[in-house]
Design an enzyme around this catalytic site. Structure first.
Site, PDB file in Angstrom:
ATOM      1  N   TYR A 102      -1.783  -1.335  12.048  1.00 23.64           N
ATOM      2  CA  TYR A 102      -2.510  -0.532  11.061  1.00 23.64           C
ATOM      3  C   TYR A 102      -3.935  -0.342  11.599  1.00 23.64           C
ATOM      4  CZ  TYR A 102       1.301  -0.365   7.781  1.00 23.64           C
ATOM      5  OH  TYR A 102       2.502  -0.069   7.200  1.00 23.64           O
TER       6      TYR A 102
ATOM      7  N   HIS B  19      -5.613  -5.634   5.587  1.00 23.68           N
ATOM      8  CA  HIS B  19      -4.476  -5.560   6.515  1.00 23.68           C
ATOM      9  C   HIS B  19      -5.036  -5.292   7.912  1.00 23.68           C
ATOM     10  CE1 HIS B  19      -0.688  -5.175   8.269  1.00 23.68           C
ATOM     11  NE2 HIS B  19      -0.114  -4.269   7.502  1.00 23.68           N
TER      12      HIS B  19
HETATM   13  C1  FMN Z   1      10.255  -4.715   4.195  1.00 20.19           C
HETATM   14  C2  FMN Z   1       9.020  -5.348   4.761  1.00 20.19           C
HETATM   15  C3  FMN Z   1       7.780  -4.811   4.471  1.00 20.19           C
HETATM   16  C4  FMN Z   1       6.620  -5.399   4.988  1.00 20.19           C
HETATM   17  N1  FMN Z   1       5.408  -4.891   4.644  1.00 20.19           N
HETATM   18  C5  FMN Z   1       4.286  -5.497   5.106  1.00 20.19           C
HETATM   19  C6  FMN Z   1       3.013  -5.030   4.697  1.00 20.19           C
HETATM   20  O1  FMN Z   1       2.882  -4.076   3.933  1.00 20.19           O
HETATM   21  N2  FMN Z   1       1.925  -5.687   5.176  1.00 20.19           N
HETATM   22  C7  FMN Z   1       2.042  -6.762   6.025  1.00 20.19           C
HETATM   23  O2  FMN Z   1       1.026  -7.315   6.420  1.00 20.19           O
HETATM   24  N3  FMN Z   1       3.225  -7.212   6.432  1.00 20.19           N
HETATM   25  C8  FMN Z   1       4.348  -6.627   5.978  1.00 20.19           C
HETATM   26  N4  FMN Z   1       5.565  -7.112   6.345  1.00 20.19           N
HETATM   27  C9  FMN Z   1       5.641  -8.311   7.212  1.00 20.19           C
HETATM   28  C10 FMN Z   1       5.749  -9.575   6.383  1.00 20.19           C
HETATM   29  O3  FMN Z   1       4.633  -9.776   5.538  1.00 20.19           O
HETATM   30  C11 FMN Z   1       5.873 -10.831   7.284  1.00 20.19           C
HETATM   31  O4  FMN Z   1       4.707 -10.918   8.070  1.00 20.19           O
HETATM   32  C12 FMN Z   1       7.103 -10.797   8.157  1.00 20.19           C
HETATM   33  O5  FMN Z   1       8.233 -10.315   7.448  1.00 20.19           O
HETATM   34  C13 FMN Z   1       7.451 -12.195   8.719  1.00 20.19           C
HETATM   35  O6  FMN Z   1       7.658 -13.115   7.677  1.00 20.19           O
HETATM   36  P1  FMN Z   1       9.151 -13.581   7.212  1.00 20.19           P
HETATM   37  O7  FMN Z   1       9.825 -14.124   8.439  1.00 20.19           O
HETATM   38  O8  FMN Z   1       8.921 -14.633   6.174  1.00 20.19           O
HETATM   39  O9  FMN Z   1       9.841 -12.377   6.696  1.00 20.19           O
HETATM   40  C14 FMN Z   1       6.728  -6.537   5.833  1.00 20.19           C
HETATM   41  C15 FMN Z   1       7.984  -7.064   6.123  1.00 20.19           C
HETATM   42  C16 FMN Z   1       9.122  -6.490   5.590  1.00 20.19           C
HETATM   43  C17 FMN Z   1      10.459  -7.110   5.909  1.00 20.19           C
END
Ligand code: FMN
Length: 373
Positions: free
Chosen positions: A169, A164
């Site tokens: 982070y 990550h």
């Molecule tokens: C509830 C939640 C938890 C997330 N946790 C992480 C995480 O632990 N690590 C990470 O790299 N991104 C995390 N993200 C970001 C997602 O991996 C992604 O990059 C972001 O939601 C954009 O993609 P999407 O438009 O398809 O949702 C999280 C997003 C959400 C909504």
């Protein structure tokens, strides 16, 4: 021309399609030791049943000092091995592969700390906890923690690890002048700010061997004052390429950026109608970097996903929030129901993650309660 539903091999991983479940802190693990229990395993299994190609659970904390949130899954000790092994088996049973995202929160720590402080590149205070600048010994210990965590994931039968390196982070904090004000060899120039990421990558590689896939997720831009910026993306990714990373996932924003630019803020995101948030970053990347690219951010339609891979913009399409709402989205599309994802990108799913209640689509649940879903 590439297609989303074709099989590919990524560093030895035979993937059934080009869809990746972008890493998601599910907030469903044991609050004390981070072990994955039946609820978290069932959650992952559902996504595998839904025909995702590569599933990325976590982020998983590499040490207690690196834990960010309650209910976060851990890979910090051997106690987590049985749960992770059961998770890998459950995912494999349904034809998906699994890469564990491994992380250290750095200053971004929202749980009590055994030491009484958070650790990051510099002195700062992002949460209730004061963050102390890491000494060289702290850095060496943290690099070793990443390496041990990766070895553990491999031992548990997980197919790959993803570092990550995004979203403020620890790796992203080191990379960003906004959070990193060090004056030693870990601060200042891009080469110095990238040193920590590269040390982690090399240590992880040494721990898992040359054939095990090691991925990284990185920001393309922090969208914050004096942050890591798009102009640094390509030079940084070339350093990761030289150090032997197997795939790079491009994202952007930090928990402290203008909410407009980060998916985590309910009050505003990149406009809903704009799919592929990091298109420009991907275009720049493709011109110079050879490492397979995973692109995340706002993909809501099969047509856009197809365009991403058929146009060569990226090799893999990563999706997160739509799969929280509809874990069988990819299967649905594959079976010919190609209607748009019903995710409205409201970000309410962050709420139950932050509270440790465990992730679910809050908007869908509200609709159900009103009898509308
Ligand atoms: C509830 C939640 C938890 C997330 N946790 C992480 C995480 O632990 N690590 C990470 O790299 N991104 C995390 N993200 C970001 C997602 O991996 C992604 O990059 C972001 O939601 C954009 O993609 P999407 O438009 O398809 O949702 C999280 C997003 C959400 C909504």
């Amino acid at each position: 021309m590439a297609h989303v539903f074709e099989t590919t091999v990524l560093k030895g991983m035979a993937l059934r399609n080009r869809f990746v479940h972008s890493a998601t802190n599910e907030g469903m693990a044991d609050p004390d030791d981070g072990c994955a229990g039946e609820r978290l395993i069932r959650w992952q299994e559902q996504c595998a049943e839904g025909e995702i190609g590569l599933l990325i659970p976590g982020n998983a904390y590499v040490s207690n000092q690196g834990k960010s949130r309650p209910g976060q899954v851990g890979v910090q000790s051997d106690v987590t091995l049985p749960g992770l092994a059961r998770m890998a088996e459950a995912v494999h049973r349904h034809g998906a592969l699994v890469a564990l995202q491994i992380a250290h929160a750095g200053a971004n720590m929202y749980v009590p700390s055994e030491t009484g402080y958070a650790l990051g590149p510099s002195d700062m205070k992002l949460t209730e906890l004061h963050c102390r600048a890491m000494t060289k010994d702290d850095i060496a210990q943290t690099v070793a923690d990443f390496a041990a965590a990766a070895a553990r994931a491999k031992k548990a039968g997980i197919d790959a690890v993803q570092l990550h390196g995004a979203h403020s982070y620890l790796i992203s904090q080191f990379l960003s002048p906004h959070f990193n004000s060090r004056t030693d060899e870990y601060g200042g120039s891009l080469e110095n700010r990238a040193r920590f990421a590269l040390e982690v990558l090399r240590a992880v590689r040494a721990a898992v061997g040359p054939d095990y896939p090691v991925l990284i997720k990185t920001n393309s831009d922090d969208y914050i004052d004096r942050g890591f910026s798009l102009d640094e993306l390509v030079p940084y990714c070339l350093m990761l390429q030289d150090a032997g990373v197997d795939a790079i996932e491009i994202s952007g924003g930090t928990h402290f950026s203008d909410p407009k630019y980060f998916c985590s803020r309910p009050e505003g995101t990149v406009p809903r109608e704009q799919e592929i948030y990091f298109k420009e970053a991907a275009e720049r990347y493709r011109r110079e970097v050879k490492v397979p690219l995973i692109l995340v951010g706002g993909v809501r339609t099969l047509g856009v996903a197809e365009h991403v891979v058929s146009s060569g913009l990226a090799d893999y399409v990563a999706i997160c929030r739509p799969l929280v709402r509809e874990p069988n989205l990819i299967k649905r599309w594959h079976e010919g129901d190609t209607r748009r994802s019903t995710c409205i990108s409201c970000n309410l799913c962050f709420g139950p993650v932050r509270s440790g209640e465990g992730i679910y689509c809050v908007a869908l649940e509200r609709q159900r309660q009103k009898g509308k879903a």
